[in-house]
Scaffold this motif. Structure first.
Motif, PDB file in Angstrom:
ATOM      1  N   THR A  28       9.923  -6.219  -0.783  1.00 36.81           N
ATOM      2  CA  THR A  28      11.776  -5.439  -0.528  1.00 36.81           C
ATOM      3  C   THR A  28      12.205  -4.950  -1.818  1.00 36.81           C
ATOM      4  OG1 THR A  28      11.245  -6.197   1.655  1.00 36.81           O
ATOM      5  CG2 THR A  28      13.049  -5.171   0.757  1.00 36.81           C
TER       6      THR A  28
ATOM      7  N   PRO B  99       1.034  -0.739  -0.228  1.00 39.45           N
ATOM      8  CA  PRO B  99      -0.141   0.534   0.253  1.00 39.45           C
ATOM      9  C   PRO B  99       0.634   1.341  -0.164  1.00 39.45           C
ATOM     10  CG  PRO B  99      -0.316  -1.366   1.373  1.00 39.45           C
ATOM     11  CD  PRO B  99       0.527  -2.362   0.795  1.00 39.45           C
TER      12      PRO B  99
ATOM     13  N   GLY C 267       7.617  -5.798   5.714  1.00 42.80           N
ATOM     14  CA  GLY C 267       6.057  -5.475   5.861  1.00 42.80           C
ATOM     15  C   GLY C 267       4.799  -7.053   7.366  1.00 42.80           C
TER      16      GLY C 267
HETATM   17  C1  LIG Z   1       6.797  -2.129   2.098  1.00 43.45           C
HETATM   18  C2  LIG Z   1       5.752  -3.596   1.881  1.00 43.45           C
HETATM   19  C3  LIG Z   1       4.466  -3.999   2.350  1.00 43.45           C
HETATM   20  C4  LIG Z   1       4.055  -4.748   2.722  1.00 43.45           C
HETATM   21  N1  LIG Z   1       2.024  -4.590   2.663  1.00 43.45           N
HETATM   22  C5  LIG Z   1       1.659  -5.860   2.229  1.00 43.45           C
HETATM   23  C6  LIG Z   1       0.388  -6.064   1.837  1.00 43.45           C
HETATM   24  O1  LIG Z   1      -0.200  -4.752   2.291  1.00 43.45           O
HETATM   25  N2  LIG Z   1       0.279  -7.392   1.324  1.00 43.45           N
HETATM   26  C7  LIG Z   1       0.302  -8.366   1.856  1.00 43.45           C
HETATM   27  O2  LIG Z   1      -0.507  -9.498   1.599  1.00 43.45           O
HETATM   28  N3  LIG Z   1       1.465  -8.348   2.142  1.00 43.45           N
HETATM   29  C8  LIG Z   1       2.198  -7.140   2.461  1.00 43.45           C
HETATM   30  N4  LIG Z   1       3.816  -7.535   2.789  1.00 43.45           N
HETATM   31  C9  LIG Z   1       4.404  -8.377   1.944  1.00 43.45           C
HETATM   32  C10 LIG Z   1       4.385  -9.080   0.639  1.00 43.45           C
HETATM   33  O3  LIG Z   1       3.848  -8.914   0.295  1.00 43.45           O
HETATM   34  C11 LIG Z   1       5.604 -10.426   1.087  1.00 43.45           C
HETATM   35  O4  LIG Z   1       5.528 -11.551   1.718  1.00 43.45           O
HETATM   36  C12 LIG Z   1       6.916  -9.938   0.778  1.00 43.45           C
HETATM   37  O5  LIG Z   1       7.417  -9.061   1.247  1.00 43.45           O
HETATM   38  C13 LIG Z   1       8.165 -10.515   1.098  1.00 43.45           C
HETATM   39  O6  LIG Z   1       9.305 -10.800   1.760  1.00 43.45           O
HETATM   40  P1  LIG Z   1      10.614  -9.863   0.905  1.00 43.45           P
HETATM   41  O7  LIG Z   1       9.481  -8.235   1.276  1.00 43.45           O
HETATM   42  O8  LIG Z   1      11.684 -10.178   1.337  1.00 43.45           O
HETATM   43  O9  LIG Z   1      10.044  -9.826  -0.611  1.00 43.45           O
HETATM   44  C14 LIG Z   1       4.306  -5.777   2.829  1.00 43.45           C
HETATM   45  C15 LIG Z   1       5.899  -6.155   2.565  1.00 43.45           C
HETATM   46  C16 LIG Z   1       6.486  -4.333   2.096  1.00 43.45           C
HETATM   47  C17 LIG Z   1       8.118  -4.997   1.904  1.00 43.45           C
END
Ligand SMILES: Cc1cc2nc3c(=O)[nH]c(=O)nc-3n(C[C@H](O)[C@H](O)[C@H](O)COP(=O)(O)O)c2cc1C
Length: 355
Positions: free
Chosen positions: A240, A23, A182
Protein backbone atom coordinates in the motif's frame (compact mmCIF):
# COMPACT_ATOMS: atom_id res chain seq x y z
CA UNK A 1 23.25 3.23 5.03
CA UNK A 2 22.49 -0.32 3.94
CA UNK A 3 20.49 -2.26 6.54
CA UNK A 4 21.83 -5.81 6.19
CA UNK A 5 19.80 -8.80 7.38
CA UNK A 6 19.64 -12.50 6.51
CA UNK A 7 17.17 -11.54 3.78
CA UNK A 8 19.41 -8.99 2.10
CA UNK A 9 22.16 -11.61 2.06
CA UNK A 10 19.84 -14.30 0.68
CA UNK A 11 18.41 -12.10 -2.08
CA UNK A 12 21.58 -10.17 -2.88
CA UNK A 13 19.96 -6.81 -2.20
CA UNK A 14 20.99 -3.80 -0.11
CA UNK A 15 17.85 -3.05 1.90
CA UNK A 16 15.37 -5.45 3.51
CA UNK A 17 12.43 -3.99 1.59
CA UNK A 18 10.41 -5.89 -1.01
CA UNK A 19 7.97 -3.84 -3.08
CA UNK A 20 4.89 -6.07 -3.15
CA UNK A 21 3.81 -7.50 -6.48
CA UNK A 22 0.79 -5.45 -7.53
CA UNK A 23 -0.58 -6.43 -10.95
CA UNK A 24 -1.25 -3.34 -13.04
CA UNK A 25 0.08 -0.89 -10.45
CA UNK A 26 3.68 -2.13 -10.35
CA UNK A 27 4.98 -1.40 -13.84
CA UNK A 28 8.44 -2.52 -15.05
CA UNK A 29 9.77 1.03 -14.52
CA UNK A 30 8.41 1.00 -10.98
CA UNK A 31 9.88 -2.41 -10.07
CA UNK A 32 13.20 -1.44 -11.66
CA UNK A 33 13.32 1.83 -9.66
CA UNK A 34 12.88 -0.13 -6.41
CA UNK A 35 15.54 -2.68 -7.35
CA UNK A 36 17.95 -0.01 -8.51
CA UNK A 37 17.49 1.74 -5.16
CA UNK A 38 18.60 -1.41 -3.35
CA UNK A 39 15.23 -2.98 -2.49
CA UNK A 40 13.58 -5.86 -4.36
CA UNK A 41 11.18 -4.72 -7.07
CA UNK A 42 8.39 -7.10 -8.05
CA UNK A 43 6.22 -7.68 -11.09
CA UNK A 44 2.71 -8.93 -10.32
CA UNK A 45 2.32 -11.47 -13.07
CA UNK A 46 -0.91 -13.01 -11.71
CA UNK A 47 -3.34 -11.95 -14.42
CA UNK A 48 -0.73 -11.14 -17.11
CA UNK A 49 -0.61 -13.27 -20.27
CA UNK A 50 2.84 -14.95 -20.40
CA UNK A 51 3.96 -13.04 -23.53
CA UNK A 52 3.20 -9.71 -21.84
CA UNK A 53 5.10 -10.87 -18.79
CA UNK A 54 8.19 -11.58 -20.88
CA UNK A 55 7.99 -8.05 -22.34
CA UNK A 56 7.59 -6.54 -18.86
CA UNK A 57 10.53 -8.51 -17.47
CA UNK A 58 12.65 -7.32 -20.39
CA UNK A 59 11.67 -3.77 -19.38
CA UNK A 60 12.98 -4.32 -15.86
CA UNK A 61 16.24 -5.84 -17.16
CA UNK A 62 16.82 -2.95 -19.53
CA UNK A 63 16.55 -0.52 -16.62
CA UNK A 64 18.58 -2.37 -13.97
CA UNK A 65 20.82 -5.39 -13.55
CA UNK A 66 19.78 -5.76 -9.90
CA UNK A 67 17.66 -8.72 -8.68
CA UNK A 68 13.88 -8.56 -9.09
CA UNK A 69 10.89 -10.76 -8.30
CA UNK A 70 8.08 -12.16 -10.43
CA UNK A 71 4.90 -13.22 -8.64
CA UNK A 72 2.14 -15.66 -9.63
CA UNK A 73 -1.20 -16.85 -8.31
CA UNK A 74 -1.42 -20.58 -7.74
CA UNK A 75 -5.00 -21.32 -6.82
CA UNK A 76 -7.02 -24.32 -7.96
CA UNK A 77 -9.24 -23.28 -10.90
CA UNK A 78 -12.86 -23.95 -9.94
CA UNK A 79 -15.52 -25.83 -11.94
CA UNK A 80 -18.50 -23.51 -12.22
CA UNK A 81 -21.81 -24.97 -11.14
CA UNK A 82 -24.61 -23.81 -13.51
CA UNK A 83 -27.09 -23.17 -10.71
CA UNK A 84 -24.57 -21.26 -8.63
CA UNK A 85 -23.65 -19.19 -11.70
CA UNK A 86 -27.33 -18.49 -12.37
CA UNK A 87 -27.92 -17.31 -8.81
CA UNK A 88 -24.86 -15.04 -8.97
CA UNK A 89 -26.16 -13.46 -12.18
CA UNK A 90 -29.49 -12.81 -10.47
CA UNK A 91 -27.73 -11.09 -7.59
CA UNK A 92 -25.87 -8.81 -10.00
CA UNK A 93 -28.89 -8.22 -12.24
CA UNK A 94 -30.14 -4.99 -10.60
CA UNK A 95 -26.62 -3.54 -10.56
CA UNK A 96 -26.24 -4.09 -14.31
CA UNK A 97 -29.74 -2.72 -15.00
CA UNK A 98 -29.06 0.40 -12.92
CA UNK A 99 -26.50 1.40 -15.56
CA UNK A 100 -28.48 0.13 -18.53
CA UNK A 101 -25.86 -2.56 -19.18
CA UNK A 102 -28.43 -5.27 -19.95
CA UNK A 103 -28.11 -8.70 -18.38
CA UNK A 104 -24.99 -9.71 -16.47
CA UNK A 105 -22.67 -11.88 -18.60
CA UNK A 106 -22.49 -15.67 -18.26
CA UNK A 107 -19.92 -16.21 -15.49
CA UNK A 108 -16.58 -17.68 -16.52
CA UNK A 109 -13.23 -18.54 -14.95
CA UNK A 110 -10.44 -16.16 -16.03
CA UNK A 111 -7.32 -18.26 -16.82
CA UNK A 112 -4.94 -16.58 -14.38
CA UNK A 113 -3.53 -19.52 -12.40
CA UNK A 114 0.16 -20.48 -12.67
CA UNK A 115 0.30 -23.01 -15.52
CA UNK A 116 2.70 -24.56 -18.05
CA UNK A 117 2.87 -21.41 -20.18
CA UNK A 118 3.62 -19.22 -17.17
CA UNK A 119 6.24 -21.68 -15.96
CA UNK A 120 7.87 -21.56 -19.41
CA UNK A 121 7.87 -17.73 -19.30
CA UNK A 122 9.41 -17.78 -15.83
CA UNK A 123 12.13 -20.19 -16.91
CA UNK A 124 12.86 -17.92 -19.88
CA UNK A 125 13.02 -14.81 -17.69
CA UNK A 126 15.01 -16.39 -14.83
CA UNK A 127 14.41 -13.63 -12.27
CA UNK A 128 16.43 -13.86 -9.06
CA UNK A 129 13.22 -14.45 -7.13
CA UNK A 130 9.88 -16.10 -7.94
CA UNK A 131 7.09 -15.62 -5.41
CA UNK A 132 3.69 -17.25 -5.21
CA UNK A 133 0.36 -16.31 -3.67
CA UNK A 134 -2.26 -18.83 -2.45
CA UNK A 135 0.31 -21.55 -1.75
CA UNK A 136 2.84 -23.11 -4.08
CA UNK A 137 2.66 -24.90 -7.44
CA UNK A 138 3.10 -28.68 -7.66
CA UNK A 139 6.55 -29.90 -6.44
CA UNK A 140 7.85 -30.65 -9.97
CA UNK A 141 7.01 -27.10 -11.05
CA UNK A 142 8.75 -25.69 -7.97
CA UNK A 143 11.74 -27.85 -8.87
CA UNK A 144 11.76 -26.39 -12.40
CA UNK A 145 11.62 -22.86 -10.95
CA UNK A 146 14.60 -23.65 -8.72
CA UNK A 147 16.48 -25.24 -11.63
CA UNK A 148 16.01 -21.93 -13.46
CA UNK A 149 18.01 -20.33 -10.63
CA UNK A 150 15.15 -18.60 -8.82
CA UNK A 151 14.77 -18.34 -5.06
CA UNK A 152 11.21 -19.26 -4.08
CA UNK A 153 8.99 -17.26 -1.69
CA UNK A 154 5.33 -17.57 -0.74
CA UNK A 155 2.90 -15.96 1.69
CA UNK A 156 1.48 -17.48 4.87
CA UNK A 157 -1.41 -16.05 6.88
CA UNK A 158 -1.18 -18.59 9.73
CA UNK A 159 1.59 -20.46 11.53
CA UNK A 160 0.37 -23.74 9.97
CA UNK A 161 0.67 -22.26 6.48
CA UNK A 162 4.18 -21.01 7.26
CA UNK A 163 5.17 -24.48 8.47
CA UNK A 164 3.73 -26.08 5.34
CA UNK A 165 5.68 -23.67 3.11
CA UNK A 166 8.88 -24.36 5.03
CA UNK A 167 8.33 -28.13 4.66
CA UNK A 168 7.86 -27.61 0.93
CA UNK A 169 11.26 -25.93 0.81
CA UNK A 170 10.65 -22.19 0.29
CA UNK A 171 13.69 -19.97 0.76
CA UNK A 172 11.77 -17.45 2.87
CA UNK A 173 8.22 -17.08 4.17
CA UNK A 174 6.19 -13.89 3.82
CA UNK A 175 4.08 -13.64 7.00
CA UNK A 176 1.07 -11.67 5.84
CA UNK A 177 -1.04 -10.12 8.57
CA UNK A 178 -4.70 -9.13 8.39
CA UNK A 179 -3.84 -5.44 7.85
CA UNK A 180 -2.41 -6.13 4.40
CA UNK A 181 -3.85 -4.59 1.26
CA UNK A 182 -4.89 -6.84 -1.61
CA UNK A 183 -5.59 -10.56 -1.48
CA UNK A 184 -4.84 -12.64 1.57
CA UNK A 185 -2.47 -15.37 0.50
CA UNK A 186 -4.29 -18.01 2.57
CA UNK A 187 -4.27 -21.56 1.24
CA UNK A 188 -5.08 -23.83 4.19
CA UNK A 189 -7.80 -21.62 5.70
CA UNK A 190 -10.50 -19.43 4.12
CA UNK A 191 -8.63 -16.20 4.94
CA UNK A 192 -11.56 -14.21 6.28
CA UNK A 193 -12.20 -16.43 9.28
CA UNK A 194 -10.41 -14.79 12.23
CA UNK A 195 -7.48 -13.27 10.32
CA UNK A 196 -4.42 -12.66 12.52
CA UNK A 197 -2.67 -9.27 12.56
CA UNK A 198 0.99 -8.73 11.68
CA UNK A 199 2.10 -7.93 15.26
CA UNK A 200 0.82 -11.30 16.50
CA UNK A 201 1.61 -13.38 13.40
CA UNK A 202 5.23 -12.46 12.68
CA UNK A 203 6.88 -13.56 15.96
CA UNK A 204 4.90 -16.81 15.93
CA UNK A 205 6.06 -17.56 12.39
CA UNK A 206 9.63 -16.59 13.31
CA UNK A 207 9.48 -19.14 16.14
CA UNK A 208 7.97 -21.83 13.89
CA UNK A 209 10.25 -21.86 10.83
CA UNK A 210 13.99 -21.91 10.19
CA UNK A 211 13.99 -19.80 7.02
CA UNK A 212 14.00 -15.97 6.94
CA UNK A 213 10.61 -14.36 7.58
CA UNK A 214 9.38 -11.31 5.70
CA UNK A 215 6.66 -9.30 7.47
CA UNK A 216 3.77 -7.97 5.39
CA UNK A 217 0.67 -6.01 6.25
CA UNK A 218 0.25 -2.55 7.73
CA UNK A 219 3.90 -1.51 7.36
CA UNK A 220 3.54 2.07 6.16
CA UNK A 221 6.78 3.78 7.14
CA UNK A 222 10.20 3.32 8.73
CA UNK A 223 8.68 2.82 12.18
CA UNK A 224 6.73 -0.14 10.81
CA UNK A 225 9.86 -1.57 9.20
CA UNK A 226 11.75 -1.20 12.49
CA UNK A 227 8.87 -2.91 14.30
CA UNK A 228 8.95 -5.81 11.81
CA UNK A 229 12.69 -6.26 12.43
CA UNK A 230 12.10 -6.05 16.20
CA UNK A 231 9.56 -8.89 15.87
CA UNK A 232 12.27 -11.07 14.36
CA UNK A 233 11.46 -10.59 10.68
CA UNK A 234 14.38 -10.21 8.27
CA UNK A 235 12.58 -7.65 6.14
CA UNK A 236 9.23 -6.35 4.96
CA UNK A 237 7.07 -6.76 1.88
CA UNK A 238 5.22 -3.49 1.44
CA UNK A 239 2.35 -2.80 -0.94
CA UNK A 240 0.00 0.00 0.00
CA UNK A 241 2.72 2.53 0.87
CA UNK A 242 4.19 2.02 -2.63
CA UNK A 243 0.79 2.70 -4.25
CA UNK A 244 1.25 6.39 -3.43
CA UNK A 245 4.44 6.63 -5.52
CA UNK A 246 4.01 8.69 -8.68
CA UNK A 247 5.30 5.72 -10.73
CA UNK A 248 2.45 3.47 -9.56
CA UNK A 249 -0.10 2.88 -12.32
CA UNK A 250 -3.09 3.38 -10.06
CA UNK A 251 -6.50 4.33 -11.45
CA UNK A 252 -7.00 8.09 -10.82
CA UNK A 253 -10.17 7.38 -8.80
CA UNK A 254 -8.23 4.92 -6.64
CA UNK A 255 -5.41 7.43 -6.12
CA UNK A 256 -7.90 10.14 -5.22
CA UNK A 257 -9.59 7.85 -2.65
CA UNK A 258 -6.21 6.91 -1.15
CA UNK A 259 -5.50 10.63 -0.63
CA UNK A 260 -8.88 11.25 1.01
CA UNK A 261 -10.31 10.52 4.45
CA UNK A 262 -11.85 7.33 3.05
CA UNK A 263 -8.35 5.78 3.07
CA UNK A 264 -9.04 5.02 6.72
CA UNK A 265 -11.95 2.76 5.80
CA UNK A 266 -10.70 -0.56 4.51
CA UNK A 267 -12.55 -3.85 4.63
CA UNK A 268 -11.90 -7.51 3.82
CA UNK A 269 -14.19 -8.49 0.99
CA UNK A 270 -14.82 -11.26 -1.54
CA UNK A 271 -16.93 -8.91 -3.67
CA UNK A 272 -14.40 -8.42 -6.46
CA UNK A 273 -12.75 -11.77 -7.07
CA UNK A 274 -14.32 -14.34 -4.73
CA UNK A 275 -11.29 -14.44 -2.41
CA UNK A 276 -10.88 -12.25 0.66
CA UNK A 277 -8.92 -9.13 -0.13
CA UNK A 278 -8.54 -5.80 1.65
CA UNK A 279 -9.83 -2.76 -0.22
CA UNK A 280 -11.24 0.66 0.47
CA UNK A 281 -14.89 0.36 1.35
CA UNK A 282 -17.31 1.31 -1.44
CA UNK A 283 -20.67 0.26 -2.90
CA UNK A 284 -19.25 -2.98 -4.25
CA UNK A 285 -17.98 -4.08 -0.83
CA UNK A 286 -21.32 -3.12 0.72
CA UNK A 287 -23.59 -4.59 -1.94
CA UNK A 288 -21.83 -7.24 -4.05
CA UNK A 289 -19.94 -9.41 -1.57
CA UNK A 290 -22.63 -11.90 -0.62
CA UNK A 291 -22.27 -15.53 -1.75
CA UNK A 292 -19.61 -14.70 -4.31
CA UNK A 293 -18.57 -17.08 -7.05
CA UNK A 294 -15.32 -18.94 -6.32
CA UNK A 295 -12.04 -17.18 -7.13
CA UNK A 296 -11.46 -15.93 -9.74
CA UNK A 297 -14.91 -16.40 -11.36
CA UNK A 298 -16.44 -13.51 -9.39
CA UNK A 299 -14.25 -11.21 -11.52
CA UNK A 300 -16.30 -12.07 -14.61
CA UNK A 301 -19.30 -10.34 -12.99
CA UNK A 302 -17.56 -7.59 -10.99
CA UNK A 303 -15.00 -6.35 -13.53
CA UNK A 304 -17.48 -5.11 -16.20
CA UNK A 305 -19.37 -3.19 -13.50
CA UNK A 306 -16.16 -1.63 -12.18
CA UNK A 307 -15.23 -0.50 -15.70
CA UNK A 308 -18.68 0.88 -16.46
CA UNK A 309 -18.81 2.91 -13.24
CA UNK A 310 -15.21 4.11 -13.69
CA UNK A 311 -16.17 5.40 -17.16
CA UNK A 312 -18.78 7.47 -15.35
CA UNK A 313 -16.04 8.84 -13.05
CA UNK A 314 -17.23 6.77 -10.10
CA UNK A 315 -15.14 4.43 -7.96
CA UNK A 316 -18.27 2.85 -6.44
CA UNK A 317 -17.50 -0.58 -7.92
CA UNK A 318 -13.75 -0.23 -8.45
CA UNK A 319 -11.48 -2.60 -6.52
CA UNK A 320 -9.38 -0.07 -4.63
CA UNK A 321 -6.92 -2.40 -2.92
CA UNK A 322 -5.48 -0.87 0.23
CA UNK A 323 -4.16 -1.96 3.59
CA UNK A 324 -4.84 -0.44 6.98
CA UNK A 325 -1.72 1.72 6.89
CA UNK A 326 -2.93 3.60 3.78
CA UNK A 327 -3.13 6.99 5.55
CA UNK A 328 0.60 6.74 6.38
CA UNK A 329 1.60 6.70 2.69
CA UNK A 330 3.87 9.49 1.42
CA UNK A 331 3.87 10.48 -2.24
CA UNK A 332 7.58 9.98 -2.86
CA UNK A 333 9.20 8.54 -5.98
CA UNK A 334 9.77 4.79 -5.42
CA UNK A 335 13.56 5.07 -5.06
CA UNK A 336 13.21 7.86 -2.49
CA UNK A 337 10.60 5.87 -0.61
CA UNK A 338 12.96 2.88 -0.29
CA UNK A 339 15.69 5.13 1.12
CA UNK A 340 13.25 6.93 3.46
CA UNK A 341 11.86 3.65 4.80
CA UNK A 342 15.31 2.35 5.58
CA UNK A 343 16.78 5.53 7.03
CA UNK A 344 13.68 6.12 9.20
CA UNK A 345 13.82 2.50 10.39
CA UNK A 346 17.49 2.89 11.26
CA UNK A 347 16.77 6.09 13.16
CA UNK A 348 13.98 4.37 15.11
CA UNK A 349 16.17 1.38 15.93
CA UNK A 350 19.06 3.62 17.01
CA UNK A 351 16.87 5.71 19.26
CA UNK A 352 15.36 2.57 20.83
CA UNK A 353 18.89 1.35 21.53
CA UNK A 354 19.51 4.62 23.38
CA UNK A 355 21.68 6.06 20.59
C1 LIG B 1 -2.70 -3.23 -4.92
C2 LIG B 1 -2.20 -4.51 -4.31
C3 LIG B 1 -2.09 -5.64 -5.12
C4 LIG B 1 -1.56 -6.82 -4.58
N1 LIG B 1 -1.41 -7.91 -5.41
C5 LIG B 1 -0.70 -8.99 -4.96
C6 LIG B 1 -0.34 -10.05 -5.84
O1 LIG B 1 -0.70 -10.06 -7.02
N2 LIG B 1 0.40 -11.06 -5.34
C7 LIG B 1 0.82 -11.08 -4.02
O2 LIG B 1 1.53 -12.02 -3.63
N3 LIG B 1 0.46 -10.12 -3.16
C8 LIG B 1 -0.29 -9.07 -3.59
N4 LIG B 1 -0.63 -8.07 -2.72
C9 LIG B 1 -0.35 -8.23 -1.27
C10 LIG B 1 1.07 -7.85 -0.94
O3 LIG B 1 1.95 -8.86 -1.37
C11 LIG B 1 1.32 -7.65 0.56
O4 LIG B 1 0.97 -8.79 1.28
C12 LIG B 1 0.59 -6.44 1.12
O5 LIG B 1 0.60 -5.35 0.24
C13 LIG B 1 1.23 -6.03 2.43
O6 LIG B 1 0.40 -5.14 3.13
P1 LIG B 1 0.39 -3.54 2.93
O7 LIG B 1 -0.44 -3.33 1.70
O8 LIG B 1 -0.27 -3.05 4.16
O9 LIG B 1 1.80 -3.08 2.74
C14 LIG B 1 -1.18 -6.89 -3.22
C15 LIG B 1 -1.31 -5.74 -2.42
C16 LIG B 1 -1.81 -4.57 -2.95
C17 LIG B 1 -1.92 -3.35 -2.05
Amino acid sequence: MPLPTGLTELLGIEHPVIQAPMPGAATPEFAAAVSAAGGLGSLGAGPLPPDDLIVQARGVREATDRPFNVNFFCHPSPELDAQEAGRARERFDHLYRELGLGEPPEPSVPPIAFDEARLAALVEIRPAVASFHFGLPEPDAVEAVRDAGCLVLSSATTVAEAERLAQLGVDAVIAQGAEAGGHRGSFLVPGDDGPVGTLALVPQVVDAVDVPVIAAGGIGDGRGLAAALALGADGAQIGTAFLACPEAAVHPLHRQALRSASAEQTTLTRAFTGRPARTLRNRATDEAGEQPLPFPAQLSLSAPLAAAWAERESGDFLPMWAGQAAPLARELPAAELVVALVSDAERTLTSLAGG
